[in-house]
Design a protein around this motif. Structure first.
Motif, PDB file in Angstrom:
ATOM      1  N   HIS A  43      39.383  42.560  43.320  1.00 36.85           N
ATOM      2  CA  HIS A  43      40.411  43.013  42.404  1.00 36.85           C
ATOM      3  C   HIS A  43      40.048  44.381  41.830  1.00 36.85           C
ATOM      4  O   HIS A  43      40.879  45.272  41.704  1.00 36.85           O
ATOM      5  CB  HIS A  43      40.575  41.973  41.274  1.00 36.85           C
ATOM      6  CG  HIS A  43      41.770  42.221  40.411  1.00 36.85           C
ATOM      7  ND1 HIS A  43      42.034  41.503  39.269  1.00 36.85           N
ATOM      8  CD2 HIS A  43      42.780  43.131  40.514  1.00 36.85           C
ATOM      9  CE1 HIS A  43      43.139  41.935  38.704  1.00 36.85           C
ATOM     10  NE2 HIS A  43      43.618  42.925  39.447  1.00 36.85           N
ATOM     11  N   HIS A  44      38.765  44.542  41.510  1.00 35.83           N
ATOM     12  CA  HIS A  44      38.291  45.820  40.968  1.00 35.83           C
ATOM     13  C   HIS A  44      38.461  46.939  41.990  1.00 35.83           C
ATOM     14  O   HIS A  44      38.943  48.026  41.661  1.00 35.83           O
ATOM     15  CB  HIS A  44      36.818  45.678  40.577  1.00 35.83           C
ATOM     16  CG  HIS A  44      36.206  46.979  40.133  1.00 35.83           C
ATOM     17  ND1 HIS A  44      36.438  47.519  38.887  1.00 35.83           N
ATOM     18  CD2 HIS A  44      35.397  47.841  40.785  1.00 35.83           C
ATOM     19  CE1 HIS A  44      35.783  48.650  38.774  1.00 35.83           C
ATOM     20  NE2 HIS A  44      35.134  48.879  39.903  1.00 35.83           N
ATOM     21  N   ASN A  71      42.162  47.936  42.347  1.00 29.63           N
ATOM     22  CA  ASN A  71      42.624  48.757  41.227  1.00 29.63           C
ATOM     23  C   ASN A  71      42.051  50.162  41.291  1.00 29.63           C
ATOM     24  O   ASN A  71      42.728  51.131  40.973  1.00 29.63           O
ATOM     25  CB  ASN A  71      42.236  48.081  39.893  1.00 29.63           C
ATOM     26  CG  ASN A  71      43.199  46.986  39.511  1.00 29.63           C
ATOM     27  OD1 ASN A  71      44.273  47.232  38.985  1.00 29.63           O
ATOM     28  ND2 ASN A  71      42.808  45.745  39.793  1.00 29.63           N
ATOM     29  N   HIS A  82      41.686  47.595  35.318  1.00 29.32           N
ATOM     30  CA  HIS A  82      42.399  46.383  35.718  1.00 29.32           C
ATOM     31  C   HIS A  82      43.822  46.330  35.169  1.00 29.32           C
ATOM     32  O   HIS A  82      44.586  45.424  35.513  1.00 29.32           O
ATOM     33  CB  HIS A  82      41.628  45.139  35.254  1.00 29.32           C
ATOM     34  CG  HIS A  82      40.454  44.791  36.108  1.00 29.32           C
ATOM     35  ND1 HIS A  82      39.309  45.558  36.169  1.00 29.32           N
ATOM     36  CD2 HIS A  82      40.253  43.742  36.948  1.00 29.32           C
ATOM     37  CE1 HIS A  82      38.446  44.998  36.995  1.00 29.32           C
ATOM     38  NE2 HIS A  82      38.990  43.895  37.497  1.00 29.32           N
TER      39      HIS A  82
END
Length: 302
Positions: free
Chosen positions: A290-291, A294, A210
């Motif tokens: 979001h993971h 990334n 992250h």
């Protein structure tokens, strides 16, 4: 350096260069154990004022209202050091100035710590509950309540110490009350440090994915500084009035002011609202998205 004037027992400092005004709120001795430095008090007030502007501005621009507890703590620091400035420049014997500076300087880190507890909750929400031994709500509820209770006990003890000293009575019982509040605060903070460290260790790969490494480092240092300051207060109180820690301002400067000054600097540079976002809790869907973003970016870099 002025040597403490021992009067009757182990504590009773009177500044020979600063005659006692003997006003309505003046005690027969200077409860600090020394005459506070106007330079330190004024610099501290200015330092926290500058950072109050910086933190609050970032709160407004990032809409991170959850970080306003930190701004509240900075306001308390400013008021405390203004009161300390009045002690230093106007009347170090004044009991009201002493109580005000003690109340606000001791209480301020409670609000700063509440912000730190919230950071861990936000990180758990973003990185995953599986890395933490406690849920975010439990962390916030337990540690904020613990700080509130311990601070109330500390303030009650400190006020009693001031009253006892002003009457030239034995402050031992009052000091024990203050000591109990600090001991519990150190105990609770110790648990938090362990939780923070184990969470970051277990989530270390996810933290890297992250891009939170620098932020987590700043967060860790800030937590340790608040913990160091709390341990100092416990040691100072355990030693008792008239002890080396409480009657030498250099310890106050290095172990009370300096750690908190570093905390506000670090979390101003790595502002939680800017680094983590406007909300403490995010949905699992947002966390996974979001993971994935990334992870994809990492694959592209490879």
């Amino acid at each position: 350096m002025i040597t403490p004037n021992i009067v009757g027992r182990s504590f009773g400092y009177v500044d020979p260069t600063f005659p006692n005004p003997n006003g309505k709120n003046d005690t027969s001795i200077i409860i600090y154990g020394y005459t506070p430095s106007i330079g330190l008090a004024a610099f501290a007030a200015a330092w926290f004022f500058v950072h109050l502007i910086g933190h609050t501005t970032q709160n407004l621009t990032t809409h991170s209202w959850w970080w306003m507890t930190f701004s509240t703590g900075l306001i308390f620091e400013i008021i405390g050091y203004i009161a300390r400035s009045l002690s230093a420049e106007k009347d170090p014997y004044n009991l009201i100035y002493f109580v005000l500076q003690y109340f606000f300087i001791v209480t301020a880190p409670v609000f700063l710590a509440a912000g730190i507890y919230t950071i861990l909750s936000a990180l758990i929400s973003r990185l995953g509950n599986q890395y933490s031994f406690l849920k975010p709500k439990v962390i916030l509820g337990f540690f904020i309540t613990s700080d509130a209770v311990s601070t109330i006990v500390q303030i009650a003890g400190a006020c009693l110490v001031g009253v006892k000293e002003s009457r030239r009575e034995d402050p031992t019982t009052a000091n024990h009350i203050l000591l109990a509040g600090l001991a519990y605060q150190v105990f609770a903070m110790s648990i938090f440090v362990v939780l923070m460290a184990t969470f970051q260790f277990r989530a270390r790969r996810t933290i890297k994915e992250h891009g939170y490494q620098l932020f987590c480092f700043a967060f860790s240092v800030a937590t340790i500084m608040v913990y160091l300051r709390t341990v100092f207060r416990l040691a100072e109180t355990a030693e008792g009035l008239g002890g080396k820690l409480s009657t030498n301002e250099v310890y106050f400067a290095c172990l009370e002011f300096a750690p908190i000054a570093l905390v506000v600097l670090l979390l101003g540079i790595f502002h939680p609202g800017r680094c983590l976002g406007a909300k403490v809790r995010v949905s699992d869907e947002k966390v996974h998205r979001h993971h994935d973003m990334n992870t994809s970016a990492a694959h592209l870099r490879v």
